[in-house]
Enzyme design. Structure first.
Site, PDB file in Angstrom:
ATOM      1  N   ASN A   1       1.017  11.412   7.642  1.00  0.00           N
ATOM      2  CA  ASN A   1       0.041  10.849   6.718  1.00  0.00           C
ATOM      3  C   ASN A   1      -0.970  10.023   7.503  1.00  0.00           C
ATOM      4  O   ASN A   1      -0.864   9.905   8.729  1.00  0.00           O
ATOM      5  CB  ASN A   1       0.734  10.019   5.633  1.00  0.00           C
ATOM      6  CG  ASN A   1       1.582   8.901   6.211  1.00  0.00           C
ATOM      7  OD1 ASN A   1       1.060   7.992   6.855  1.00  0.00           O
ATOM      8  ND2 ASN A   1       2.891   8.960   5.983  1.00  0.00           N
TER       9      ASN A   1
ATOM     10  N   ILE B   1      14.494   4.567   1.732  1.00  0.00           N
ATOM     11  CA  ILE B   1      14.866   3.374   2.498  1.00  0.00           C
ATOM     12  C   ILE B   1      14.705   2.116   1.657  1.00  0.00           C
ATOM     13  O   ILE B   1      15.590   1.255   1.616  1.00  0.00           O
ATOM     14  CB  ILE B   1      14.024   3.294   3.784  1.00  0.00           C
ATOM     15  CG1 ILE B   1      14.290   4.519   4.667  1.00  0.00           C
ATOM     16  CG2 ILE B   1      14.339   2.001   4.548  1.00  0.00           C
ATOM     17  CD1 ILE B   1      13.360   4.623   5.866  1.00  0.00           C
TER      18      ILE B   1
ATOM     19  N   PHE C   1       5.847  -1.602  -0.639  1.00  0.00           N
ATOM     20  CA  PHE C   1       4.411  -1.308  -0.685  1.00  0.00           C
ATOM     21  C   PHE C   1       4.193  -0.038  -1.502  1.00  0.00           C
ATOM     22  O   PHE C   1       5.035   0.866  -1.478  1.00  0.00           O
ATOM     23  CB  PHE C   1       3.843  -1.130   0.724  1.00  0.00           C
ATOM     24  CG  PHE C   1       3.443  -2.429   1.378  1.00  0.00           C
ATOM     25  CD1 PHE C   1       2.126  -2.694   1.693  1.00  0.00           C
ATOM     26  CD2 PHE C   1       4.397  -3.395   1.676  1.00  0.00           C
ATOM     27  CE1 PHE C   1       1.753  -3.893   2.285  1.00  0.00           C
ATOM     28  CE2 PHE C   1       4.039  -4.592   2.269  1.00  0.00           C
ATOM     29  CZ  PHE C   1       2.714  -4.846   2.570  1.00  0.00           C
TER      30      PHE C   1
END
Length: 398
Positions: free
Chosen positions: A208, A305, A323
């Site tokens: 990304n 995670i 985030f």
């Protein structure tokens, strides 16, 4: 952190001297007083006028300045500061320091001082690797001299490798660490950053656009507040900050293992843009064009995670910050993600192409917690990191 601190800044002669101008500004905006000393070689790269204008103080250049030396000015200069910073510390300056030479103002100050010294080396990669420089470096470290950098990068001479002076913010973080008695002293914080690369075959991967800049800035600011930071980073565009424990990974699976190994921590900040999927059964050979048509890639889901840590039960960090990079319905999607993952805060940002945020130098975030959504203005990523670190310190500091 640096309010009331007095920094004596010695600027050596090298192309990296231009960074010293930004370093002065960064130190002063944190409340430090900066007294600059400019070597003769340094004057070839930056002017006394520009240094003086930024420092707001006289620039010292000559050992035998009769007005100052009537009061043994070089002795006073060397001892009134709280810290002596040498940036850039050239190979020549390092050699003079290691050998105890005192032929000019800078080297005399360094020999006469009983103040802690921090150096930021900067030189050609071959000069850095030379046995003489490495011997001098070992001597300086044994003498208790602090060292920040150098980093890897392109050189003005056209070569690439270690020898590039640490960035001003990394030097500031190292200076702040010298005075660390911050609100996060004694706290251990995990920060993830950067993208992950999920292999298709030995030469191709899925990734990304994350640069890792925001996660790096957060780790730097947390360390500046006194935290012990474990920094787990994917293959980011920006180098990791100084003064943190760096764990480098490539894939989401490796990041999962590194995060697990880092626990327990007091807080976890999960700023990495981790791939949701990986290629199932990635090829161990380069895929070739064939008459059989396009290859078919099958995907498998990576471990989550953030959710794993946020919902781990016993041993869960006191604060878990996730985030959310969204392209539409920012607050709604991020709020749903916070509930789904079970984290305490979500830092959400709009990364649609028009914003220029993904891979850029600025960020515009909304911090979502149990009390609702708090929108921050568009700011440099360093300032977003500073605000977030202060918020974390308020939440878990003692």
């Amino acid at each position: 952190m640096l309010a009331g601190r007095h920094i004596l800044l010695i600027i050596g002669g090298g192309i990296a001297a231009f960074k010293s101008l930004d370093l002065i500004r960064r130190l002063r905006e944190r409340g430090a007083t900066v007294t600059p000393v400019l070597t003769r070689a340094g004057e070839e790269f930056v002017t006394p006028l520009s240094v003086s204008a930024l420092a707001g103080r006289k620039v010292y250049r000559d050992l035998f300045d009769l007005t100052d030396e009537a009061e043994m000015g070089h002795i006073q200069l060397s001892r009134v500061a709280d810290l002596v910073v040498v940036a850039p510390a050239t190979a020549d300056l390092m050699a003079k320091m290691a050998q105890g030479m005192a032929g000019d103002l800078a080297s005399t100050l360094l020999l006469a001082t009983d103040t802690p010294v921090l150096i930021a080396p900067a030189m050609n990669v071959r000069m850095w690797h030379h046995a003489a420089t490495q011997r001098n470096l070992a001597t300086l470290k044994a003498d208790g001299i602090g060292v920040v950098g150098p980093g890897d990068g392109d050189m003005a001479c056209g070569e690439f490798g270690p020898g590039r002076m640490a960035e001003p913010l990394d030097i500031v973080a190292a200076v702040e660490a010298r005075f660390a008695a911050g609100p996060l002293q004694g706290k251990r914080i995990l920060v993830t950053s950067g993208p992950t690369h999920e292999p298709i075959d030995p030469v191709r991967y899925i990734a990304n656009r994350s640069s890792g800049a925001q996660g790096t800035a957060i780790a730097r600011e947390l360390a500046a507040l006194g935290a012990q930071v474990v920094f787990v980073t994917g293959p980011a565009d920006v180098p990791p900050p100084e003064g943190v424990d760096v764990v480098r990974v490539e894939t989401a699976a490796q990041m999962h293992d590194a995060v697990t190994a880092a626990l327990p921590v007091d807080a976890g900040v999960f700023a990495a843009a981790v791939a949701d999927w990986r290629v199932s059964g990635a090829s161990d050979r380069k895929l070739k064009k064939s008459q059989d048509g396009l290859p078919v890639l099958e995907f498998a889901e990576n471990n989550d995670i953030l959710r794993g840590v946020a919902q781990m039960g016993a041993g869960r960090p006191k604060l878990v910050v996730g985030f959310a990079a969204e392209t539409h319905d920012l607050v709604a999607n991020a709020t749903a993600k916070r509930a789904r993952k079970g984290c305490d805060w979500i830092v959400a940002n709009d990364v649609s192409a028009a914003t220029g945020i993904m891979g850029g130098s600025e960020n515009a975030v909304v911090v979502i917690d149990a009390d609702g959504a708090e929108e921050w203005p568009r700011l440099p990523k360093a300032e977003v990191a500073r605000r977030l670190a202060a918020r974390i310190a308020q939440a878990i500091g003692e």
